[in-house]
Design a protein around this motif. Structure first.
Motif, PDB file in Angstrom:
ATOM      1  N   TRP A 135       0.805  -1.217   0.000  1.00  0.00           N
ATOM      2  CA  TRP A 135       0.000   0.000   0.000  1.00  0.00           C
ATOM      3  C   TRP A 135       0.844   1.276   0.000  1.00  0.00           C
ATOM      4  O   TRP A 135       0.313   2.377  -0.105  1.00  0.00           O
ATOM      5  CB  TRP A 135      -0.885   0.021   1.251  1.00  0.00           C
ATOM      6  CG  TRP A 135      -0.257  -0.636   2.435  1.00  0.00           C
ATOM      7  CD1 TRP A 135      -0.487  -1.909   2.881  1.00  0.00           C
ATOM      8  CD2 TRP A 135       0.735  -0.086   3.316  1.00  0.00           C
ATOM      9  NE1 TRP A 135       0.284  -2.182   3.985  1.00  0.00           N
ATOM     10  CE2 TRP A 135       1.043  -1.073   4.280  1.00  0.00           C
ATOM     11  CE3 TRP A 135       1.382   1.152   3.383  1.00  0.00           C
ATOM     12  CZ2 TRP A 135       1.973  -0.872   5.298  1.00  0.00           C
ATOM     13  CZ3 TRP A 135       2.314   1.367   4.382  1.00  0.00           C
ATOM     14  CH2 TRP A 135       2.595   0.357   5.333  1.00  0.00           C
ATOM     15  N   TRP A 162      -3.429  -0.910   5.242  1.00  0.00           N
ATOM     16  CA  TRP A 162      -4.605  -0.894   4.364  1.00  0.00           C
ATOM     17  C   TRP A 162      -5.766  -0.117   4.970  1.00  0.00           C
ATOM     18  O   TRP A 162      -6.417   0.679   4.282  1.00  0.00           O
ATOM     19  CB  TRP A 162      -5.043  -2.319   4.038  1.00  0.00           C
ATOM     20  CG  TRP A 162      -4.166  -3.033   3.066  1.00  0.00           C
ATOM     21  CD1 TRP A 162      -3.400  -4.138   3.298  1.00  0.00           C
ATOM     22  CD2 TRP A 162      -3.955  -2.690   1.691  1.00  0.00           C
ATOM     23  NE1 TRP A 162      -2.720  -4.508   2.166  1.00  0.00           N
ATOM     24  CE2 TRP A 162      -3.041  -3.637   1.162  1.00  0.00           C
ATOM     25  CE3 TRP A 162      -4.427  -1.675   0.861  1.00  0.00           C
ATOM     26  CZ2 TRP A 162      -2.605  -3.596  -0.165  1.00  0.00           C
ATOM     27  CZ3 TRP A 162      -3.998  -1.634  -0.461  1.00  0.00           C
ATOM     28  CH2 TRP A 162      -3.097  -2.584  -0.957  1.00  0.00           C
ATOM     29  N   TYR A 209      -7.447   3.288   3.422  1.00  0.00           N
ATOM     30  CA  TYR A 209      -8.820   3.332   2.917  1.00  0.00           C
ATOM     31  C   TYR A 209      -9.865   3.657   3.973  1.00  0.00           C
ATOM     32  O   TYR A 209     -11.040   3.808   3.629  1.00  0.00           O
ATOM     33  CB  TYR A 209      -9.152   2.005   2.232  1.00  0.00           C
ATOM     34  CG  TYR A 209      -8.430   1.874   0.916  1.00  0.00           C
ATOM     35  CD1 TYR A 209      -8.941   2.457  -0.227  1.00  0.00           C
ATOM     36  CD2 TYR A 209      -7.213   1.195   0.833  1.00  0.00           C
ATOM     37  CE1 TYR A 209      -8.272   2.362  -1.447  1.00  0.00           C
ATOM     38  CE2 TYR A 209      -6.528   1.097  -0.379  1.00  0.00           C
ATOM     39  CZ  TYR A 209      -7.065   1.689  -1.503  1.00  0.00           C
ATOM     40  OH  TYR A 209      -6.394   1.608  -2.696  1.00  0.00           O
ATOM     41  N   VAL A 233      -8.032   8.128   2.418  1.00  0.00           N
ATOM     42  CA  VAL A 233      -8.641   8.262   1.090  1.00  0.00           C
ATOM     43  C   VAL A 233      -9.725   9.337   1.032  1.00  0.00           C
ATOM     44  O   VAL A 233      -9.891  10.006   0.013  1.00  0.00           O
ATOM     45  CB  VAL A 233      -9.195   6.901   0.621  1.00  0.00           C
ATOM     46  CG1 VAL A 233     -10.456   6.508   1.395  1.00  0.00           C
ATOM     47  CG2 VAL A 233      -9.487   6.918  -0.872  1.00  0.00           C
ATOM     48  N   ASN A 259     -14.473   7.673   3.668  1.00  0.00           N
ATOM     49  CA  ASN A 259     -13.628   6.872   4.548  1.00  0.00           C
ATOM     50  C   ASN A 259     -14.374   5.674   5.118  1.00  0.00           C
ATOM     51  O   ASN A 259     -13.840   4.555   5.183  1.00  0.00           O
ATOM     52  CB  ASN A 259     -13.091   7.730   5.697  1.00  0.00           C
ATOM     53  CG  ASN A 259     -11.890   8.568   5.303  1.00  0.00           C
ATOM     54  OD1 ASN A 259     -11.168   8.236   4.373  1.00  0.00           O
ATOM     55  ND2 ASN A 259     -11.675   9.652   6.014  1.00  0.00           N
ATOM     56  N   ASP A 264     -15.195   2.916   2.215  1.00  0.00           N
ATOM     57  CA  ASP A 264     -14.000   2.170   1.809  1.00  0.00           C
ATOM     58  C   ASP A 264     -13.398   1.397   2.981  1.00  0.00           C
ATOM     59  O   ASP A 264     -12.940   0.261   2.832  1.00  0.00           O
ATOM     60  CB  ASP A 264     -12.957   3.129   1.232  1.00  0.00           C
ATOM     61  CG  ASP A 264     -13.299   3.579  -0.177  1.00  0.00           C
ATOM     62  OD1 ASP A 264     -14.459   3.403  -0.581  1.00  0.00           O
ATOM     63  OD2 ASP A 264     -12.414   4.116  -0.868  1.00  0.00           O
ATOM     64  N   TYR A 287     -12.778  -2.744   3.295  1.00  0.00           N
ATOM     65  CA  TYR A 287     -11.496  -3.377   3.612  1.00  0.00           C
ATOM     66  C   TYR A 287     -11.564  -4.174   4.914  1.00  0.00           C
ATOM     67  O   TYR A 287     -10.939  -5.237   5.030  1.00  0.00           O
ATOM     68  CB  TYR A 287     -10.367  -2.346   3.652  1.00  0.00           C
ATOM     69  CG  TYR A 287      -9.639  -2.291   2.342  1.00  0.00           C
ATOM     70  CD1 TYR A 287      -8.488  -3.027   2.118  1.00  0.00           C
ATOM     71  CD2 TYR A 287     -10.144  -1.544   1.279  1.00  0.00           C
ATOM     72  CE1 TYR A 287      -7.829  -3.005   0.899  1.00  0.00           C
ATOM     73  CE2 TYR A 287      -9.501  -1.508   0.054  1.00  0.00           C
ATOM     74  CZ  TYR A 287      -8.349  -2.242  -0.127  1.00  0.00           C
ATOM     75  OH  TYR A 287      -7.716  -2.233  -1.350  1.00  0.00           O
TER      76      TYR A 287
END
Length: 284
Positions: A85, A168, A172, A176, A266, A269, A273
């Motif tokens: 990442w 990760w 995300y 992000v 946020n 996503d 994940y």
């Protein structure tokens, strides 16, 4: 979603209200009428404004992509394996810096005009929490439907180490929202709302046409997914991407702030994940 239509609320932020849009003049309907369920009114979309928006988008996206490729070439194989990442963090950091610089330049330093302020009135934070979580679950179901049916881990082969989880979920679930909403709903949507006019109404809900155009452009930017894999998967991804683009644009316009779009992005996503890690743990 908590959408509320107010006739007096043409654009919540008066600083980005279009000079050409006279709210006291008679409304000119392009589609529908004042009494119809769906209508498009006072439409004016100069071609140059679309081209300029695309140009701004490329200015934001391309340098980050080049930096990402440079990082990928220069980090060791071991680093690439343990921190896959890392390039994404660098890529998004470049996007964010460029978007902030362009927003500051276009606004002459008044970044509040581009959504970098607290909400003016309703914040839509609760809507962001609910819709973000719901869409995170939906996105997971769409993106990994075959894996869910077969009860196998996602194809990303996520590592369950603490470093992987932090990397990760940080990318995300925290980063992000800032690095994509400030460029898209901040820079590009505000630019479109300044240089186009028009209202799109569906029932009690209405919004500036600029937010819809941006959501459509974002969906078209990912059209290559139709010939890269399963067409039904591509349709699903395009559909939820377009709907989320509309929702984020609505929150940004009505609140005058990027807070709700950043939180919603946020959460959606990050939820996906988190579920991907759960699937990996359960079905590895």
């Amino acid at each position: 979603m908590g959408f509320k239509h107010r006739k007096a609320d043409v654009i919540s932020n008066p600083r980005i209200q279009l000079n050409s849009e006279n709210t006291t003049a008679a409304v000119k309907y392009f589609v529908g009428s004042e009494t119809s369920v769906f209508s498009i009114s006072d439409l004016r979309i100069p071609i140059w404004s679309i081209l300029a928006t695309l140009g701004l988008g490329l200015l934001v996206l391309l340098p980050g992509g080049f930096v990402y490729m440079w990082v990928a070439r220069h980090i060791s194989a071991e680093t690439s394996h343990t921190m896959p990442w890392l390039g994404g963090y660098v890529d998004h950091a470049v996007m964010l810096v460029i978007a902030l610089v362009l927003s500051a330049w276009l606004s002459k330093g008044r970044l509040a005009e581009y959504g970098l302020r607290w909400p003016q009135g309703k914040s839509y934070v609760l809507s962001a929490l609910v819709w973000g979580t719901s869409f995170g679950v939906l996105m997971t179901a769409v993106d990994y439907f075959p894996q869910i049916l077969k009860r196998i881990p996602p194809p990303e082969h996520l590592s369950l180490t603490p470093l992987s989880l932090i990397g990760w979920l940080g990318a995300y679930g925290v980063v992000v929202g800032f690095t994509e909403e400030i460029p898209f709903r901040g820079l590009l949507q505000t630019f479109l709302m300044r240089h186009t006019s028009g209202r799109i109404r569906c029932g009690e809900f209405d919004m500036h046409v600029g937010g819809v155009i941006l959501a459509l452009l974002f969906a078209l930017a990912h059209i290559t997914s139709f010939w890269q894999g399963n067409v039904w998967l591509a349709i699903g991804q395009q559909s939820y991407g377009f709907v989320l683009g509309i929702v984020y644009a609505y929150w940004r316009e009505k609140s005058g702030s990027l807070l709700a779009p950043i939180l919603g992005h946020n959460i959606s996503d990050g939820t996906e994940y988190a579920l991907m890690f759960l699937m990996t743990w359960l079905w590895r």
